[in-house]
Design a protein around this motif. Sequence first.
Motif: not given
Length: 633
Positions: A530, A597-598, A600-601, A604-607, A609, A624
């Motif tokens: 993003e 997808r992981s 990308q997460a 974007e500072g998300r878990s 998954g 990270q």
Amino acid sequence: MNYADFYQRSIATPEQFWQDESALIHWNTPCTQVLDHSNPPFAKWFVGGTTNLCYNAVDRWAASQGDKAALIAISTETNTERSYSFTELQREVERCAAVMQSLGVGRGDRVLIYMPMIAEAAFAMLACARIGAIHSVVFGGFAANSLASRIDDAKPVLIVSADGGSRNGKAIPYKHLLDEAINLSSAKPAKVLLVDRKLAAMELVAGRDVDYAELRAAHMDAQVPVTWMESNEPSYILYTSGTTGKPKGVQRDVGGYAVALASSMKYNFCGNAGETFFATSDIGWVVGHSYIVYGPLIAGMATIMYEGMPICPDPGIWWSIVEKYKVTRMFSAPTAIRVLRKQPPEYMRKYNLTSLRALYLAGEPLDETTSQWIYDELHVPIIDNYWQTETGWPILSIAKGIEDLPTRLGSPGVPMYGYKVKLLNESTGEECGANEKGVVVIEGPLPPGCMQTVYGDDQRFVDTYWSTFTDRQVYSTFDWGLRDADGYYFILGRTDDVINVAGHRLGTREIEESITSHPNVSEVAVVGVEDKLKGQVAVAFVIAKNAAEVSSDEQRAAQEKEIFAVVDRQLGAVARPARVFFVPQLPKTRSGKLLRRSIQAICEGRSPGDLTAIEDPASLQQIQNAVQNGLKN
Ligand code: ATP
Ligand code: MG
């Protein structure tokens, strides 16, 4: 023969086409209707015909070439090697089938197979097929919760397992994972059949667990007649890799699958009875089902089942197997070839590989650099093939058994016979023109061999796969691609992975392909992250071929610049990633697919998954760290 005509016939007159192909296998009774497509999108092939996968894979050849090798089980983990002739294989399968029957397994019952790559795993699959039980193979060593969710879905009456597997010389005990999974699950099997390899401790649960060797000894002379199955009865359930979310239980039939495999062995893999096939996959994946166990055996070939790493005891191991068993056709994955590319080339040059006629690669995009490298080493056709667990056999490839069409670097080829492949514009649903990007879809009916439904959930089959476009019912692959002016397709990534940079739609694959052409790039993952200004920007994670060249901040910055320049030149500045980070490894599924997808997460500072399918969780921490360190600079 001309492939265009062959393909056209399969599309214009599918019933005649597949009726002819069905003669490649043995039918106990012929079908009354080749195709029933009266309830789309469900397709029934060879309605009323009865046959059996095990009979076609084993008995048929035991009768005509019983002494020829059928299954060659090689483990560089336990240093064992055992070859079974078709006659021996049939006897082992009958023993295993008798053991299963003694444990109450019958036609239509599910048997979950949680096994390492040992001969008994193939016996168990074939024994299920023989008696009409539905197997569901779960990749050995999957964590307890992944296993439990599959137990809950398949509701097996029996689980077949072992004390453990082995990886890189280290035993991986299975039993505690299995016990924990059964505890977690709400569909507990009545019996658990265990092969004791003496690799790990194994305590048997009284009343539930039984030892395979003991029961086998009681059924040494067993003769178990083949159960003739109606073509559309289910043969197995196999869960997808779970790269993009919750795995789906792909259900496959008997007759359509047997015919599809027999014809793909003939036209795609050009395998002849008496020759040896070597697929380096695992029985836990679809390639293992189609091209380690059923396909080669149905073609009367010997098949190699290999437990071990591609580089242990040394990076020449696969090539030593090719030499020793005169392998004619080999099937592997781009990931494995990239691993070999990092090794000194002497290892593969040591062996006599003249038996090898072609190398088939599937599972992930095959980048041009990797394809060219392995071609330069082997000098045999490198045949990319694109397909999915759902389809069971290639959707796109080059069927050299029909016509020796040239392969094209970066492209898996053209639609395979039986598949009405189309590219549709994601927003309008209109068909794309040449070189226009779109979603790869297949118009129904799907050809024989493809999934019948999602196990136990017809509605999920329709909703998941056939509902992408509102005005027409087509099967979506959820992959994004384009077709060039000559009809060759290019897969540009999964539809979820398409990046939208300032209004430009870009497949992650396009950018990855370009970055791989930099000489110090061994592997790369590109994800969309993003961005307030542009909507999304591409971010690249690179494994360097020579890590010493990217050991300082200055070196990394310099190589990042070089990579920018490569992308600018090949794709234009819109495709240039915002950052290039260097990492020691990339997160992948157990089947070697990138978990974009992981990544990308994390960016974007998300878990990250659901990580049940991940091979090495440490790789996420490395991503990270790279991002954090990189942003400081
Ligand atoms: P899930 O559907 O659960 O997310 P998955 O799609 O990774 O898992 P598989 O069925 O094993 O499970 O993988 C099929 C996918 O792999 C294809 O849809 C495509 O994205 C990719 N793929 C397979 N072969 C090729 C190939 N030759 N070139 C490019 N991509 C490929
Ligand atoms: Mg998929």
